[in-house]
Motif scaffolding. Structure first.
Motif, mmCIF file in Angstrom:
data_model
loop_
_atom_site.group_PDB
_atom_site.id
_atom_site.type_symbol
_atom_site.label_atom_id
_atom_site.label_comp_id
_atom_site.label_asym_id
_atom_site.label_seq_id
_atom_site.Cartn_x
_atom_site.Cartn_y
_atom_site.Cartn_z
ATOM 1 N N ALA A 122 0.752 -1.382 0.137
ATOM 2 C CA ALA A 122 -0.054 -0.084 0.085
ATOM 3 C C ALA A 122 0.866 1.108 0.019
ATOM 4 O O ALA A 122 0.643 2.280 -0.624
ATOM 5 C CB ALA A 122 -0.992 0.010 1.286
ATOM 6 N N VAL A 123 1.956 1.379 0.680
ATOM 7 C CA VAL A 123 2.767 2.414 1.031
ATOM 8 C C VAL A 123 3.459 2.707 -0.722
ATOM 9 O O VAL A 123 3.472 3.751 -1.170
ATOM 10 C CB VAL A 123 3.910 1.925 1.855
ATOM 11 C CG1 VAL A 123 4.820 3.230 1.623
ATOM 12 C CG2 VAL A 123 3.293 2.261 3.263
ATOM 13 N N GLY A 124 3.668 1.549 -1.203
ATOM 14 C CA GLY A 124 4.497 1.592 -2.571
ATOM 15 C C GLY A 124 3.362 2.261 -3.482
ATOM 16 O O GLY A 124 3.819 3.017 -4.442
ATOM 17 N N GLY A 125 2.294 1.446 -3.416
ATOM 18 C CA GLY A 125 1.074 2.143 -4.274
ATOM 19 C C GLY A 125 0.956 3.534 -4.295
ATOM 20 O O GLY A 125 0.807 4.251 -5.304
ATOM 21 N N LEU A 126 1.051 4.082 -3.039
ATOM 22 C CA LEU A 126 0.520 5.445 -2.685
ATOM 23 C C LEU A 126 1.723 6.366 -3.034
ATOM 24 O O LEU A 126 1.456 7.606 -3.371
ATOM 25 C CB LEU A 126 0.389 5.528 -1.119
ATOM 26 C CG LEU A 126 -0.885 5.290 -0.585
ATOM 27 C CD1 LEU A 126 -1.112 5.066 0.968
ATOM 28 C CD2 LEU A 126 -1.961 5.978 -1.303
ATOM 29 N N GLN A 141 10.307 -0.616 -5.887
ATOM 30 C CA GLN A 141 11.244 -1.566 -5.218
ATOM 31 C C GLN A 141 10.285 -1.970 -4.039
ATOM 32 O O GLN A 141 10.122 -3.645 -3.780
ATOM 33 C CB GLN A 141 12.403 -1.157 -4.671
ATOM 34 C CG GLN A 141 13.279 -2.063 -3.962
ATOM 35 C CD GLN A 141 13.807 -3.470 -4.820
ATOM 36 O OE1 GLN A 141 13.739 -3.178 -5.837
ATOM 37 N NE2 GLN A 141 14.524 -4.147 -4.188
ATOM 38 N N SER A 142 9.604 -1.563 -3.192
ATOM 39 C CA SER A 142 8.434 -2.045 -2.297
ATOM 40 C C SER A 142 7.455 -2.918 -2.934
ATOM 41 O O SER A 142 7.286 -4.177 -2.106
ATOM 42 C CB SER A 142 7.985 -0.608 -1.524
ATOM 43 O OG SER A 142 7.030 -1.580 -0.466
ATOM 44 N N VAL A 143 6.698 -2.563 -3.712
ATOM 45 C CA VAL A 143 5.751 -3.349 -4.417
ATOM 46 C C VAL A 143 6.732 -4.870 -5.103
ATOM 47 O O VAL A 143 5.718 -5.922 -4.824
ATOM 48 C CB VAL A 143 5.207 -2.680 -5.555
ATOM 49 C CG1 VAL A 143 4.313 -3.456 -6.279
ATOM 50 C CG2 VAL A 143 4.456 -1.320 -5.084
ATOM 51 N N GLU A 149 -1.238 -8.543 -4.870
ATOM 52 C CA GLU A 149 -1.981 -8.228 -6.000
ATOM 53 C C GLU A 149 -2.757 -7.024 -6.042
ATOM 54 O O GLU A 149 -3.187 -6.529 -7.270
ATOM 55 C CB GLU A 149 -3.164 -9.471 -6.172
ATOM 56 C CG GLU A 149 -4.012 -9.495 -7.496
ATOM 57 C CD GLU A 149 -4.871 -10.827 -7.402
ATOM 58 O OE1 GLU A 149 -5.892 -10.761 -8.034
ATOM 59 O OE2 GLU A 149 -4.362 -11.945 -6.851
ATOM 60 N N ALA A 150 -3.177 -6.473 -4.934
ATOM 61 C CA ALA A 150 -3.883 -5.246 -4.674
ATOM 62 C C ALA A 150 -3.133 -4.021 -5.417
ATOM 63 O O ALA A 150 -4.006 -3.026 -5.926
ATOM 64 C CB ALA A 150 -4.460 -4.972 -3.256
ATOM 65 N N ALA A 151 -1.986 -4.180 -5.539
ATOM 66 C CA ALA A 151 -1.114 -2.878 -6.135
ATOM 67 C C ALA A 151 -1.155 -2.917 -7.596
ATOM 68 O O ALA A 151 -0.502 -1.888 -8.241
ATOM 69 C CB ALA A 151 -0.077 -2.820 -5.508
ATOM 70 N N ALA A 176 5.541 -7.662 -12.939
ATOM 71 C CA ALA A 176 5.866 -9.007 -13.268
ATOM 72 C C ALA A 176 5.914 -9.608 -11.864
ATOM 73 O O ALA A 176 5.269 -10.911 -11.858
ATOM 74 C CB ALA A 176 7.496 -9.162 -13.883
ATOM 75 N N ALA A 177 6.419 -9.257 -11.103
ATOM 76 C CA ALA A 177 6.517 -9.891 -9.461
ATOM 77 C C ALA A 177 4.836 -10.174 -9.066
ATOM 78 O O ALA A 177 4.659 -11.328 -8.753
ATOM 79 C CB ALA A 177 7.077 -8.917 -8.563
ATOM 80 N N ILE A 178 4.156 -9.288 -9.325
ATOM 81 C CA ILE A 178 2.816 -9.372 -9.081
ATOM 82 C C ILE A 178 1.795 -10.434 -9.801
ATOM 83 O O ILE A 178 1.388 -11.272 -9.359
ATOM 84 C CB ILE A 178 1.934 -8.023 -9.098
ATOM 85 C CG1 ILE A 178 2.365 -7.021 -8.102
ATOM 86 C CG2 ILE A 178 0.294 -8.328 -8.729
ATOM 87 C CD1 ILE A 178 1.834 -5.686 -8.255
ATOM 88 N N ILE A 179 2.052 -10.516 -11.300
ATOM 89 C CA ILE A 179 1.653 -11.393 -12.181
ATOM 90 C C ILE A 179 2.316 -12.793 -12.037
ATOM 91 O O ILE A 179 1.306 -13.611 -11.838
ATOM 92 C CB ILE A 179 1.909 -11.020 -13.435
ATOM 93 C CG1 ILE A 179 1.174 -9.662 -13.842
ATOM 94 C CG2 ILE A 179 1.435 -11.999 -14.343
ATOM 95 C CD1 ILE A 179 1.257 -9.165 -15.192
ATOM 96 N N LEU A 180 3.389 -12.759 -11.617
ATOM 97 C CA LEU A 180 4.085 -14.254 -11.154
ATOM 98 C C LEU A 180 3.231 -15.019 -10.089
ATOM 99 O O LEU A 180 3.058 -16.114 -9.940
ATOM 100 C CB LEU A 180 5.421 -14.077 -10.821
ATOM 101 C CG LEU A 180 6.378 -15.453 -10.777
ATOM 102 C CD1 LEU A 180 6.307 -16.294 -12.179
ATOM 103 C CD2 LEU A 180 7.609 -15.127 -10.283
ATOM 104 N N PHE A 181 2.634 -14.255 -9.232
ATOM 105 C CA PHE A 181 1.906 -14.725 -7.968
ATOM 106 C C PHE A 181 0.303 -14.763 -8.129
ATOM 107 O O PHE A 181 -0.372 -15.245 -7.423
ATOM 108 C CB PHE A 181 2.404 -14.048 -6.494
ATOM 109 C CG PHE A 181 3.880 -14.382 -6.248
ATOM 110 C CD1 PHE A 181 3.922 -15.612 -5.285
ATOM 111 C CD2 PHE A 181 4.939 -13.745 -6.811
ATOM 112 C CE1 PHE A 181 5.207 -16.021 -5.089
ATOM 113 C CE2 PHE A 181 6.191 -14.405 -6.368
ATOM 114 C CZ PHE A 181 6.367 -15.489 -5.448
#
Length: 536
Positions: A122-126, A141-143, A149-151, A176-181
Motif C-alpha cells: 500500500a505504501v508503495g502504491g501510494l 522496489q517496495s511493491v 495483487e491489490a497494487a 511482473a512480480a505481482i503477475i507471477l503470484f
C-alpha cells in the motif's frame, strides 16, 4: 437547438447530483475504514488498509506510513485513531486536526506478517505517482518485494504514465512480480514475468523466483528453474567481480601505506618500525585541518582533504627528516639496533598523540564528493574507495616521474644501486638519506589522509598496516616500486578471495605462509633490484 441545450443541462445537473452524493459516500467509507483500525482485528485491519489506500484521501499516506512504522495509535474505547509523528506530535487520523495528547488507553495497531506485506504494498502504491524520481523507484522496489495483487492497478496506471527509463524498468519488474503470484494470470503472462525478473538478475529476483509455489503450470515452473540457474551463475560471477574490487580497494590502501616504506628500505636498508606512526600523523593532521575548518570556515569543508594532503606530507616528512638526522644516521649498517630504536620511537609517538588528542577515536568526515555509492551491474562501488584508488595511482605515477626526471630521483637511484660509487661521484649520500627518509615519511603521511576516510583515526592506526606493508615490500622486491604495486594489489585481491573461504584470521595466516614459501624460492621478491648495495 433548444433540445440540445436541455440535454446538456440534464447531463450537467446529473453530474452535480452524483458528485453531491458520491463525495459524502467516499468520505463516509474512509471514516468507517479508519475506525476499523480500533477493532484490534486482523481482518478488519486488512479491509481498512485496502479502503484507505484506494480512497485518494490526502491523509491516506500518513496513515499507512504510520501503520508501517508502529505510529498508528487506536483507542478501543472511543474508536478514535491517531497518527503520531516522528516529532512526537499527533493528529486525528480522520480529520487531520492536531490533538494535544493521545489517550493512555490507546495502543499501536497490531500487524502480522501478511498485513505487513499488505502495508508495504500500500505504501508503495501510494508513492508510485510521486513527482520525485527517487520516491517512485523506492515505491516500485517496495511493491516488487511485497508483490501484493491489490497494487496491480496502481502499478499499471503508473507504468502507463512513466517516462523515466529507470523508473519504467522498476515498475515493469514490480508488475511482473505481482503477475507471477497472481492465481488467475495467463500462462503467457507468467512466462513474460519470469523473463522480466530473470533480466533483473539480482538476489531479490532469485529469492522471488525460488519462492513461487509448485502449483504453477509446467512451462512456468521449467522457465523459473532455468532462470534460477542462470541468475545463480550470474551472481557467482558478480561475486567474483565484487571480491576483485574489494581486493583492489584493499590493495590500494596497502600500496599507499607501503610505498614510502619501499623507498626508505630500498635506499637505506632501514627497517623502520615507526613507519606506521607517520601514517597516523597524516591522519591526525587531517583531523586538525577539519576541526579548524568546522569552527572557522564551515563552507570550505569539501576542500578539507585537498588542504590536508600537502600539510600531512610536510608534517610527516618533517618528522621523518628529524628522525633520520637525530637517530637513524647513527645506526646505518646495524639492522637490529635500527629495528629496536624505531620500534621504541613508535611507542613514543603513539603516547605523544594520546597525550595531545586522547586515546579515543577521532571523527574525520567525508566531503560530499566522497560520500555515497553507485551500482555497477550487481556490485556496489563506494565513492570513497574509488577516490582512494585513483589517488593512490596518482601518487604512484608522480613518484615514478620524480625518481626518473628529477635530480633527487637520479641521486636516489644512484645511491640505491651503489652507495660508494655515488659518493665518489660527488653525491652527498647523507643528504640523500635524509631527503629519502623524509620523502618516504611524507608519502606515509598522505596515506594517512586517505586512510582517515575508511578507518578509525586513533593512536593505533599505523599499527594495523605496518606488518602488511613489510609483507608487500618483501613480496614485491625491496626497493622496487613496480614490485610494490604488483605486490600490494596481488595481496589485496588474494586476501579478499581467501576471506570468504577461510575467514579473516585464517586468510591472513594463509597469505603469510604463502609469502614465506615464495621467499624461500625467490629471496629478492617478485622484482629484484639489480646491483643494490647498502653499506654503512
Amino acid at each position: 437547438m433548444l433540445a440540445n441545450l436541455l440535454d446538456r443541462f440534464r447531463t450537467f445537473a446529473l453530474a452535480l447530483l452524483l458528485t453531491a452524493y458520491a463525495v459524502p459516500a467516499f468520505a463516509g467509507a474512509f471514516e468507517d475504514a479508519v475506525a476499523k483500525f480500533a477493532n484490534d482485528d486482523f481482518s478488519d485491519t486488512e479491509e481498512a488498509i485496502g479502503v484507505v489506500a484506494s480512497s485518494g484521501n490526502p491523509l491516506a499516506h500518513p496513515i499507512i506510513s504510520a501503520l508501517q512504522d508502529g505510529r498508528l495509535m487506536a483507542d478501543p474505547d472511543s474508536k478514535k485513531v491517531y497518527v503520531t509523528g516522528t516529532d512526537g506530535k499527533s493528529i486525528d487520523a480522520i480529520t487531520g486536526e492536531a490533538v494535544a495528547s493521545v489517550p493512555d488507553s490507546a495502543s499501536a495497531v497490531r500487524l502480522n506478517n501478511r498485513l505487513r506485506r499488505g502495508v508495504e504494498a500500500a505504501v508503495g502504491g501510494l508513492t508510485l505517482l510521486s513527482p520525485d524520481l527517487a520516491t517512485r523507484l523506492q515505491a516500485a522496489q517496495s511493491v516488487f518485494k511485497s508483490h501484493e495483487e491489490a497494487a496491480l492497478p496502481v502499478v499499471e496506471s503508473a507504468l502507463a504514465k512513466e517516462t523515466n527509463k529507470a523508473a519504467k524498468t522498476a515498475l515493469g519488474e514490480a508488475r511482473a512480480a505481482i503477475i507471477l503470484f497472481k492465481s488467475d494470470a495467463s500462462e503467457q503472462d507468467k512466462l513474460e514475468a519470469v523473463a522480466t525478473i530473470k533480466a533483473r538478475g539480482d538476489q531479490e529476483a532469485l529469492a522471488l523466483l525460488t519462492g513461487i509455489g509448485g502449483d504453477q503450470p509446467a512451462t512456468v515452473s521449467k522457465a523459473a528453474a532455468s532462470a534460477i540457474s542462470s541468475i545463480q551463475s550470474s551472481l557467482a560471477m558478480w561475486s567474483g567481480v565484487q571480491n576483485a574490487w574489494y581486493g583492489l580497494s584493499l590493495g590500494s590502501v596497502l600500496l599507499l601505506a607501503a610505498i614510502g616504506l619501499a623507498i626508505t628500505f630500498g635506499v637505506m636498508g632501514v627497517i623502520n618500525m615507526a613507519h606506521g606512526e607517520m601514517v597516523m600523523l597524516g591522519a591526525y593532521t587531517t583531523f586538525v585541518v577539519q576541526e579548524v575548518i568546522r569552527t572557522s570556515y564551515p563552507g570550505a569543508f569539501d576542500y578539507s582533504l585537498l588542504i590536508a594532503v600537502p600539510l600531512a606530507f610536510l608534517v610527516a616528512g618533517g618528522v621523518g627528516v628529524l628522525i633520520e638526522r637525530s637517530i637513524i644516521r647513527f645506526l646505518y649498517g646495524r639492522p637490529l639496533e635500527t629495528l629496536l630504536a624505531t620500534w621504541g620511537l613508535s611507542l613514543v609517538l603513539q603516547q605523544a598523540v594520546r597525550t595531545l588528542f586522547g586515546p579515543t577515536n577521532r571523527e574525520v568526515g567525508a566531503p560530499s564528493w566522497m560520500s555515497g555509492a553507485f551500482e555497477l551491474g550487481q556490485i556496489t562501488v563506494t565513492y570513497n574507495r574509488l577516490w582512494i584508488l585513483c589517488f593512490t595511482l596518482a601518487v604512484f605515477a608522480i613518484l615514478l616521474a620524480m625518481l626518473r626526471y628529477t635530480a633527487l630521483g637520479l641521486e636516489m637511484r644512484a645511491v640505491t644501486q651503489n652507495r660508494r660509487m655515488a659518493a665518489s661521484m660527488g653525491i652527498a649520500t647523507s643528504r640523500v638519506d635524509a631527503l629519502t627518509f623524509g620523502l618516504g615519511s611524507g608519502i606515509a603521511g598522505i596515506a594517512g589522509v586517505a586512510l582517515s576516510q575508511i578507518d578509525n583515526v586513533s593512536p593505533n592506526l599505523g599499527q594495523s598496516y605496518i606488518i602488511d606493508s613489510f609483507m608487500v615490500v618483501v613480496f614485491g622486491g625491496v626497493g622496487n616500486l613496480w614490485g610494490t604495486l604488483v605486490g600490494a594489489l596481488s595481496l589485496g585481491i588474494a586476501n579478499k578471495f581467501l576471506e570468504p573461504v577461510a575467514g579473516a584470521v585464517l586468510g591472513k595466516i594463509a597469505i603469510l605462509v604463502l609469502i614465506i614459501l615464495f621467499i624461500q624460492k625467490r629471496p629478492r621478491g617478485l622484482f629484484a633490484l639489480k646491483g643494490r648495495a647498502v653499506e654503512a
